[in-house]
Design a protein around this motif. Structure first.
Motif, short mmCIF file in Angstrom:
data_model
loop_
_atom_site.label_atom_id
_atom_site.label_comp_id
_atom_site.label_asym_id
_atom_site.label_seq_id
_atom_site.Cartn_x
_atom_site.Cartn_y
_atom_site.Cartn_z
N ILE A 179 0.95 -1.44 0.06
CA ILE A 179 0.46 0.10 0.11
C ILE A 179 0.73 1.54 -0.24
CG2 ILE A 179 -0.55 0.17 2.48
CD1 ILE A 179 -3.38 0.52 1.81
N LYS A 180 0.29 2.57 -0.30
CA LYS A 180 1.02 3.80 -0.32
C LYS A 180 0.37 4.44 -0.33
CE LYS A 180 3.63 2.85 -4.30
NZ LYS A 180 3.97 2.36 -5.83
N LEU A 181 1.23 5.91 0.80
CA LEU A 181 0.74 7.04 0.70
C LEU A 181 0.56 8.12 0.58
CD1 LEU A 181 -0.97 8.80 2.99
CD2 LEU A 181 0.71 8.16 4.03
N HIS A 182 0.11 8.69 -0.52
CA HIS A 182 0.50 9.72 -1.53
C HIS A 182 0.03 11.70 -0.53
CE1 HIS A 182 1.56 8.07 -5.23
NE2 HIS A 182 0.49 7.46 -4.91
N LEU A 183 1.28 12.58 -0.33
CA LEU A 183 1.06 13.66 0.28
C LEU A 183 0.98 14.58 -0.68
CD1 LEU A 183 3.01 12.67 3.56
CD2 LEU A 183 0.10 12.38 3.27
N ALA A 184 0.32 15.32 -1.00
CA ALA A 184 0.07 16.03 -1.99
C ALA A 184 -0.28 17.78 -0.69
CB ALA A 184 -0.28 16.22 -2.86
N GLY A 185 0.85 18.52 -1.36
CA GLY A 185 0.40 19.91 -1.30
C GLY A 185 1.34 21.32 -1.54
N SER A 186 1.23 22.16 -0.71
CA SER A 186 2.78 23.01 -1.06
C SER A 186 3.02 22.93 0.50
CB SER A 186 2.09 25.08 -1.41
OG SER A 186 0.59 25.11 -0.58
N TYR A 187 4.02 23.64 0.67
CA TYR A 187 4.77 24.06 2.03
C TYR A 187 5.39 23.30 2.26
CZ TYR A 187 3.65 28.67 0.63
OH TYR A 187 3.88 30.26 -0.24
N ILE A 195 -0.93 21.93 -6.76
CA ILE A 195 -0.80 20.45 -7.24
C ILE A 195 -2.71 20.25 -7.44
CG2 ILE A 195 -2.06 17.80 -6.58
CD1 ILE A 195 1.54 18.11 -6.13
N ASP A 196 -3.39 20.19 -8.84
CA ASP A 196 -4.60 19.87 -9.28
C ASP A 196 -4.78 18.99 -8.52
OD1 ASP A 196 -6.79 20.24 -10.37
OD2 ASP A 196 -6.02 19.59 -12.43
N GLY A 197 -5.95 19.49 -7.45
CA GLY A 197 -6.42 18.78 -6.85
C GLY A 197 -7.95 17.67 -7.17
N LYS A 198 -8.40 18.26 -8.36
CA LYS A 198 -8.84 17.72 -9.26
C LYS A 198 -8.88 15.93 -9.96
CE LYS A 198 -12.74 21.52 -10.04
NZ LYS A 198 -12.85 21.52 -10.68
N THR A 199 -7.02 16.50 -10.99
CA THR A 199 -6.28 15.61 -11.13
C THR A 199 -6.25 14.70 -9.58
OG1 THR A 199 -5.97 16.74 -12.61
CG2 THR A 199 -5.04 14.67 -12.59
N PHE A 200 -5.51 14.74 -9.01
CA PHE A 200 -4.17 14.01 -7.73
C PHE A 200 -5.15 13.51 -7.21
CE2 PHE A 200 -3.20 13.86 -3.73
CZ PHE A 200 -1.94 12.95 -3.24
N LEU A 241 -8.50 11.92 -8.52
CA LEU A 241 -9.45 11.12 -9.70
C LEU A 241 -8.98 9.97 -9.44
CD1 LEU A 241 -11.31 11.52 -11.82
CD2 LEU A 241 -9.10 11.45 -13.37
N LYS A 242 -7.82 8.72 -8.80
CA LYS A 242 -7.16 7.72 -9.37
C LYS A 242 -7.03 7.22 -7.49
CE LYS A 242 -8.46 6.18 -13.35
NZ LYS A 242 -9.35 5.01 -13.30
N LYS A 243 -7.56 7.58 -7.16
CA LYS A 243 -7.24 7.13 -5.63
C LYS A 243 -8.58 7.54 -4.92
CE LYS A 243 -2.76 9.99 -6.06
NZ LYS A 243 -3.06 10.50 -6.99
N ALA A 244 -8.31 6.22 -3.92
CA ALA A 244 -9.51 5.54 -3.49
C ALA A 244 -9.85 5.93 -1.85
CB ALA A 244 -10.33 4.13 -3.32
N ILE A 245 -8.96 5.80 -0.98
CA ILE A 245 -8.96 6.37 0.51
C ILE A 245 -8.34 7.43 0.38
CG2 ILE A 245 -8.48 5.00 2.79
CD1 ILE A 245 -7.92 2.28 1.02
N MET A 246 -9.34 8.33 1.56
CA MET A 246 -8.90 9.99 1.38
C MET A 246 -9.01 10.12 3.03
SD MET A 246 -10.76 12.79 0.66
CE MET A 246 -10.51 14.92 0.97
N ILE A 247 -6.81 10.00 3.36
CA ILE A 247 -6.70 10.50 4.85
C ILE A 247 -6.67 12.29 5.43
CG2 ILE A 247 -5.00 10.41 6.73
CD1 ILE A 247 -6.56 7.75 5.50
N VAL A 248 -7.57 12.32 6.24
CA VAL A 248 -8.05 13.18 7.03
C VAL A 248 -8.26 13.61 8.20
CG1 VAL A 248 -9.66 15.65 7.27
CG2 VAL A 248 -10.05 13.97 5.15
N PRO A 249 -6.90 13.27 9.20
CA PRO A 249 -6.36 13.03 10.49
C PRO A 249 -6.56 15.57 10.85
CG PRO A 249 -4.67 13.16 9.30
CD PRO A 249 -5.27 13.07 8.02
#
Length: 196
Positions: free
Chosen positions: A124-132, A152-157, A159-167
């Motif tokens: 499994i992989k964890l993708h982290l995206a954002g500025s700073y 990062i273009d959030g819509k594109t980012f 699109l192909k990822k299923a599990i959103m992590i929002v701690p």
């Protein structure tokens, strides 16, 4: 967001006693300034009714209206989404790391949750995206963590990822990203603070 509330929550989570005291002091000053400023404007329009209730409790005299956040499901990005494939079953987080509550939450997630998840499922992989992105993320050797720093273009980012992590430990108000993620058919994993 009610900023002083965020900083009060950050101080509660801080382990270093000196830092805790200093953040508490900043939160107290910010609360005084924020409430003074709110009483200087003509109207407060909030997307979170809880914030309006808190302001009233703190003796804010300015008239307030509640404008609930909503999603237009006629927008193309919310109308059609494909069911995830096995390759899409990756975890992701999207958010600016210039904001201390995001850094606090992601640091906790990586150290307390991610390493356990990875040990049980090394594919499994964890993708982290954002500025700073802070150096402790960009220069780290965390296993299977993919970091995208900058705009990062959030819509594109998403699109192909299923599990959103929002701690979330320190946020307040409506979690717009969580609502958008659910509207796009994402599985959303959050903390009790994020679910409020």
């Amino acid at each position: 967001n009610v900023e002083f509330k965020i900083w009060e929550n950050i101080s509660k989570n801080e382990k270093n006693l000196l830092k805790k005291w200093y953040i508490k002091l900043l939160a107290k000053r910010l609360k005084k300034y924020e409430l003074f400023t709110l009483n200087e404007v003509n109207l407060i329009a909030s997307i979170s009714n809880e914030d309006n209730i808190l302001f009233k409790k703190e003796s804010c005299k300015t008239p307030m209206i509640y404008l609930p956040f909503g999603i237009n499901f006629n927008d193309e990005e919310f109308r059609i989404y494909d069911a995830p494939t096995k390759e899409d079953l990756v975890l992701f987080h999207l958010g600016s790391m210039a904001w201390l509550p995001h850094q606090e939450a992601i640091k906790w997630f990586i150290e307390k949750v991610w390493l356990k998840v990875y040990n049980k499922n090394p594919n499994i992989k964890l993708h982290l995206a954002g500025s700073y992105m802070p150096e402790w993320i960009t220069n780290s050797n965390y296993p299977n963590v993919v970091v995208s720093d900058g705009f990062i273009d959030g819509k594109t980012f998403m699109l192909k990822k299923a599990i959103m992590i929002v701690p979330s430990f320190s946020g307040s108000g409506i979690r717009v990203k969580i609502v958008e993620g659910m509207a796009k058919g994402k599985v959303v994993i959050t903390t009790s603070n994020g679910a409020m």
